[in-house]
Design a protein around this motif. Structure first.
Motif, short mmCIF file in Angstrom:
data_model
loop_
_atom_site.label_atom_id
_atom_site.label_comp_id
_atom_site.label_asym_id
_atom_site.label_seq_id
_atom_site.Cartn_x
_atom_site.Cartn_y
_atom_site.Cartn_z
N UNK A 150 0.98 -1.62 -0.28
CA UNK A 150 -0.23 0.33 -0.04
C UNK A 150 1.17 1.39 0.02
N UNK A 151 1.18 1.98 -1.09
CA UNK A 151 1.69 3.48 -0.82
C UNK A 151 1.42 4.28 0.03
N UNK A 152 0.66 3.79 0.86
CA UNK A 152 -0.36 5.09 2.06
C UNK A 152 0.31 4.56 3.17
N UNK A 153 1.20 3.88 3.08
CA UNK A 153 1.22 2.69 4.26
C UNK A 153 3.01 3.37 4.81
N UNK A 154 3.53 3.21 5.99
CA UNK A 154 4.47 4.26 6.44
C UNK A 154 5.81 3.40 5.44
N UNK A 155 6.31 4.15 6.18
CA UNK A 155 8.34 3.53 5.24
C UNK A 155 9.08 2.74 6.09
N UNK A 156 9.83 2.45 5.41
CA UNK A 156 11.36 1.71 5.81
C UNK A 156 12.52 2.07 4.54
N UNK A 157 12.94 1.71 5.34
CA UNK A 157 14.65 2.02 5.09
C UNK A 157 14.75 1.11 3.88
N UNK A 158 15.52 1.42 2.60
CA UNK A 158 15.54 0.35 1.99
C UNK A 158 17.57 -0.07 1.89
N UNK A 159 18.39 -1.13 1.07
CA UNK A 159 18.82 -1.26 0.94
C UNK A 159 20.26 0.45 1.27
N UNK A 160 19.54 1.10 0.76
CA UNK A 160 20.37 2.40 0.38
C UNK A 160 21.54 2.51 -0.30
N UNK A 161 21.65 2.15 -1.76
CA UNK A 161 22.75 1.67 -2.28
C UNK A 161 22.35 2.88 -3.05
N UNK A 162 21.58 3.34 -3.73
CA UNK A 162 21.21 4.18 -4.82
C UNK A 162 20.75 5.07 -3.36
N UNK A 163 21.24 5.53 -2.47
CA UNK A 163 21.06 6.54 -1.18
C UNK A 163 20.18 8.15 -1.59
#
Length: 240
Positions: A150-163
């Motif tokens: 769901x695009x209205x969900x909260x956020x999660x940290x990605x892998x951060x390769x392309x930060x």
């Protein structure tokens, strides 16, 4: 296609949709050009969806690359234990392309981030292999992803390769699925990062700061002066 001397990290492809389908063959061939004709593909983003979904992704990837006369290497990393299995990490070695397919962006980010498999993926990329992520897989390569589908969900940290990027895949269709998605995405994009919408059957290929649009439709970049649209073949500069 043959192996080449490493000259640094390989190209990255952020794909809006269409992984393992005929419309993305040109992108795959571009990514494999001059590299080993071996692709490791991971259905991790679908790991919560059950065997039927996972097996569908594995079959699509296997059939797609076999038809291209490329060796397919299915790496069935479905959870955190799998992601820290040395045997799965070893499967990433000596490939020309690593591909992360679609599903849940928050889930794939949580499973891969900081794992042995992720370390192997980054090592392969730094040694010259191409790296592609489609839909959730593309989002997971960045620094900020939704927690779930769901695009209205909260956020999660990605892998951060392309930060320095935040990616919206399926961009040309997203407004039909979630009319408020763009406002939500812009609100959660950190200051100083680029918000990039990638249409279906389209890829943004390059890295880290200079990219080229490939595929059927286009890419939209949202800056301080508003959106800028880019079509197939155009160069996109996204400074860090």
């Amino acid at each position: 296609m043959s192996s080449s001397v490493n000259t640094g990290p390989g190209p990255i492809a952020l794909v809006g949709s269409g992984e393992f389908l005929p419309q993305m063959i040109d992108v795959d061939r571009f990514l494999l050009n001059g590299r080993r004709p071996r692709v490791a593909f991971l259905p991790t983003a679908a790991g919560e969806e059950g065997p039927r979904s996972v097996n569908r992704w594995l079959k699509l990837g296997n059939d797609h690359y076999a038809a291209m006369d490329v060796e397919p290497i299915a790496v069935p990393v479905l959870n955190a234990d799998d992601a820290n299995d040395p045997a799965f990490a070893a499967m990433i070695a000596d490939v020309g392309l690593v591909y992360l397919s679609g599903g849940n962006p928050g889930y794939i980010a949580r499973v891969l981030r900081g794992s042995l498999v992720w370390d192997a993926i980054v090592a392969a990329w730094r040694d010259g292999a191409a790296l592609a992520g489609c839909s959730a897989g593309a989002m997971a390569l960045t620094g900020e992803v939704p927690e779930g589908r769901r695009r209205s969900a909260g956020t999660e940290v990605g892998t951060n390769l392309i930060d320095h990027l935040t990616v919206i895949p399926h961009f040309d269709q997203m407004g039909k699925w979630n009319p408020g998605f763009l406002d939500q995405a812009r609100a959660r994009t950190p200051v100083g990062k680029h918000l990039v919408g990638i249409d279906e059957d389209t890829a943004l290929v390059g890295g880290m700061t200079e990219w080229t649009v490939m595929g059927r439709l286009g890419v939209t970049v949202f800056g301080v002066d508003g959106p800028t649209a880019y079509a197939h073949g155009q160069t996109v500069h996204l400074p860090r």
